[in-house]
Design an enzyme around this catalytic site. Structure first.
Site, PDB file in Angstrom:
ATOM      1  N   ARG A 106       0.827  -1.212   0.000  1.00  0.00           N
ATOM      2  CA  ARG A 106       0.000   0.000   0.000  1.00  0.00           C
ATOM      3  C   ARG A 106       0.859   1.259   0.000  1.00  0.00           C
ATOM      4  NH1 ARG A 106      -5.517  -1.007   2.067  1.00  0.00           N
ATOM      5  NH2 ARG A 106      -5.695  -3.230   2.379  1.00  0.00           N
ATOM      6  N   HIS A 125      -8.070  -6.781   8.827  1.00  0.00           N
ATOM      7  CA  HIS A 125      -8.107  -7.129   7.403  1.00  0.00           C
ATOM      8  C   HIS A 125      -7.934  -8.628   7.172  1.00  0.00           C
ATOM      9  CE1 HIS A 125      -6.813  -2.719   6.336  1.00  0.00           C
ATOM     10  NE2 HIS A 125      -8.055  -2.812   6.756  1.00  0.00           N
ATOM     11  N   SER A 167       2.142   2.874  11.381  1.00  0.00           N
ATOM     12  CA  SER A 167       0.990   3.248  10.554  1.00  0.00           C
ATOM     13  C   SER A 167       0.936   4.770  10.432  1.00  0.00           C
ATOM     14  CB  SER A 167      -0.308   2.740  11.175  1.00  0.00           C
ATOM     15  OG  SER A 167      -1.433   3.314  10.521  1.00  0.00           O
ATOM     16  N   ASN A 186       6.678   5.669  14.580  1.00  0.00           N
ATOM     17  CA  ASN A 186       6.534   5.469  13.134  1.00  0.00           C
ATOM     18  C   ASN A 186       7.674   6.164  12.414  1.00  0.00           C
ATOM     19  OD1 ASN A 186       4.925   4.455  10.902  1.00  0.00           O
ATOM     20  ND2 ASN A 186       4.532   6.602  10.394  1.00  0.00           N
TER      21      ASN A 186
END
Ligand code: ZN
Length: 262
Positions: A43, A127, A201, A226
């Site tokens: 992604r 997911h 994320s 992150n």
């Protein structure tokens, strides 16, 4: 550990102590926690495979229309996954979960590197998981090893159920709904949480983007580790650390474990 700066280390220790002092801490994880296990982030900005976009490949219509091409991509993903192991960041979360310092893990990842055998019902896989497969026709379920065996047996590379239908990976494809049970588990944990540790994320994808907001709205605290900016970096009271998760998380876990009862 050398690339983690002194300032970052101080914040990581603070996060560890805050977790130790919290009533119900949960972790939320995205692709960034698994890139250090060698898994690509499809992604992300370089999210192409054979020049095809992830959104076109990981799509329920692609699965239905052209299972051969679909499974070419997913067979590749399963093969990559077979060699991947939980890294130091995954293991630090396991250690904190076993110690009761964090009460759950909510993840967008489908790689199964948050191991179900460790987290049990404490794990919400929003997911789904590549470690499973499912038949949409008769609802039979398969472990990924069985799926891989059926890929190897098939002339066209498409693993099939005993009923003859192509097996679908146990992940949420574009065009599919999130699994209700997993979403409910994530919501329950989030509403209960007085501390949320967000890892790897950008916190920009819905519904993940709502989770830290819920914790903050309920008077809880949020910390983020992150590499790269997130949508919460400028929120008041949020601790943000730019660091490698495999380097950062053992520091957090060590300080959280030291902080018990302090
Ligand atoms: Zn079937």
């Amino acid at each position: 550990m050398d690339s983690t700066s002194h300032a970052a280390r101080t914040l990581l220790s603070q996060i560890g102590r805050d977790i130790a002092g919290s009533r119900f801490a949960v972790a939320f994880t995205g692709a960034g926690i698994s890139t250090e296990s060698g898994l690509p982030d499809y992604r992300g900005p370089s999210g192409l495979w054979k020049n095809r976009r992830f959104e076109a490949l990981a799509n329920i219509e692609a699965f239905k229309d052209d299972p051969v091409e679909f499974w070419e991509f997913y067979a590749h993903r399963l093969a990559v996954l077979a060699d991947a192991e939980p890294n130091a960041a995954h293991r630090a979360l396991e250690s904190m979960y076993r110690a009761g310092l964090i009460k759950g893990v909510i993840t967008q990842n489908v790689d199964g590197l948050h191991r179900r055998e460790v987290f049990g019902d404490g794990l919400a896989e929003l997911h789904g998981s590549l470690r499973t497969g499912v038949c949409l026709d008769c609802e039979s379920e398969f472990e990924s090893a069985e799926v891989e065996a059926r890929i190897a047996e098939a002339d066209d590379g498409v693993p099939r159920c005993n009923c003859g239908y192509p097996i679908k990976p146990g992940v949420v494809l574009f065009g599919e709904l999130l699994p209700g049970e997993q979403v409910e588990r994530a919501q329950t944990q989030t509403f209960e949480a007085d501390y949320m540790l967000c890892l790897g994320s950008s916190l920009s994808v819905i519904p993940a983007a709502f989770l830290p907001a819920t914790v903050l709205d309920n008077g809880g605290r949020v910390a983020i580790i992150n590499q790269g900016p997130t949508d919460y970096d400028d929120e008041p009271g949020v601790i943000k650390v730019e660091a490698s998760l495999a380097e950062a998380m053992p520091i957090v876990a060590a300080d959280a474990e030291r902080g018990v009862g302090a």
